[in-house]
Design a protein around this motif. Structure first.
Motif, PDB file in Angstrom:
ATOM      1  N   LEU A   1      32.426-135.969  43.534  1.00  0.00           N
ATOM      2  CA  LEU A   1      33.633-135.242  43.931  1.00  0.00           C
ATOM      3  C   LEU A   1      34.868-135.911  43.335  1.00  0.00           C
ATOM      4  N   LEU A   2      34.920-137.239  43.411  1.00  0.00           N
ATOM      5  CA  LEU A   2      36.048-137.963  42.813  1.00  0.00           C
ATOM      6  C   LEU A   2      36.122-137.737  41.307  1.00  0.00           C
ATOM      7  N   GLU A   3      34.976-137.757  40.645  1.00  0.00           N
ATOM      8  CA  GLU A   3      34.965-137.517  39.199  1.00  0.00           C
ATOM      9  C   GLU A   3      35.501-136.134  38.869  1.00  0.00           C
ATOM     10  N   ASP A   4      35.141-135.150  39.696  1.00  0.00           N
ATOM     11  CA  ASP A   4      35.658-133.793  39.480  1.00  0.00           C
ATOM     12  C   ASP A   4      37.172-133.751  39.615  1.00  0.00           C
TER      13      ASP A   4
ATOM     14  N   ASP B   1      46.269-135.343  34.018  1.00  0.00           N
ATOM     15  CA  ASP B   1      47.413-135.514  34.918  1.00  0.00           C
ATOM     16  C   ASP B   1      46.999-136.105  36.267  1.00  0.00           C
ATOM     17  N   ASP B   2      45.721-136.150  36.583  1.00  0.00           N
ATOM     18  CA  ASP B   2      45.252-136.736  37.839  1.00  0.00           C
ATOM     19  C   ASP B   2      44.765-138.173  37.678  1.00  0.00           C
ATOM     20  N   LYS B   3      44.738-138.687  36.455  1.00  0.00           N
ATOM     21  CA  LYS B   3      44.216-140.038  36.226  1.00  0.00           C
ATOM     22  C   LYS B   3      44.996-141.093  37.002  1.00  0.00           C
ATOM     23  N   ASN B   4      46.285-140.895  37.177  1.00  0.00           N
ATOM     24  CA  ASN B   4      47.130-141.886  37.861  1.00  0.00           C
ATOM     25  C   ASN B   4      47.339-141.553  39.333  1.00  0.00           C
TER      26      ASN B   4
ATOM     27  N   GLU C   1      43.731-137.439  48.990  1.00  0.00           N
ATOM     28  CA  GLU C   1      42.990-137.358  50.253  1.00  0.00           C
ATOM     29  C   GLU C   1      43.044-135.977  50.916  1.00  0.00           C
ATOM     30  N   PRO C   2      44.206-135.331  50.997  1.00  0.00           N
ATOM     31  CA  PRO C   2      44.204-133.996  51.628  1.00  0.00           C
ATOM     32  C   PRO C   2      43.303-132.995  50.912  1.00  0.00           C
ATOM     33  N   SER C   3      43.257-133.054  49.593  1.00  0.00           N
ATOM     34  CA  SER C   3      42.388-132.138  48.842  1.00  0.00           C
ATOM     35  C   SER C   3      40.925-132.514  49.003  1.00  0.00           C
ATOM     36  N   LEU C   4      40.640-133.807  48.988  1.00  0.00           N
ATOM     37  CA  LEU C   4      39.260-134.265  49.139  1.00  0.00           C
ATOM     38  C   LEU C   4      38.708-133.925  50.517  1.00  0.00           C
TER      39      LEU C   4
END
Length: 104
Positions: free
Chosen positions: A63-66, A72-75, A82-85
Motif C-alpha cells: 500500500l505504501l509503495e502504491d 510528487d509523493d516521494k517527499n 495517514e488520512p489516505s492510508l
C-alpha cells in the motif's frame, strides 16, 4: 456416540482429581500423546500467527509503495499520507507502532 454409563462417569470424576504427577506415575501413554499434541498445536498456532503478521505487513508495504510511487509523493511525510492510508484495510491490519516503522 452413546451417553456415558454410570461406571464411565464415576471413572471420569475420579480422574478429575488426579494431579499430573499421579497420572505420570500411572504411566498413562495418553498423557504423553496429549502433551505432544498440545505442544505441536501451540507451535503451529505460533507459526500461523507469524505468517498472518508477515502477510499484513507485506500488504501495508505494498500500500505504501502504491502511494509513494508518484514523484510528487516521494517527499510526503507519514502524517500527510495517514488520512489516505487509513481508508484501506491494510492500514488497519498493522498496529500503530509498526506502521510508522514500515513507513520509514
Amino acid at each position: 456416540r452413546s451417553p456415558p454409563r454410570d461406571a464411565d462417569v464415576r471413572h471420569e470424576r475420579r480422574m478429575e482429581n488426579w494431579s499430573l504427577g499421579e497420572a505420570c506415575e500411572l504411566r498413562r501413554p495418553q498423557l504423553a500423546r496429549v502433551f505432544v499434541d498440545l505442544r505441536d498445536e501451540a507451535a503451529q498456532e505460533a507459526r500461523d500467527a507469524a505468517r498472518r503478521r508477515e502477510r499484513r505487513e507485506r500488504r501495508f508495504r505494498e500500500l505504501l509503495e502504491d502511494y509513494l510511487r508518484w514523484p510528487d509523493d516521494k517527499n510526503a511525510t507519514y502524517e500527510d499520507l495517514e488520512p489516505s492510508l487509513a481508508r484501506h484495510s491494510a492500514y488497519d491490519g498493522v498496529p500503530r507502532g509498526p506502521r510508522r516503522e514500515l513507513f520509514e
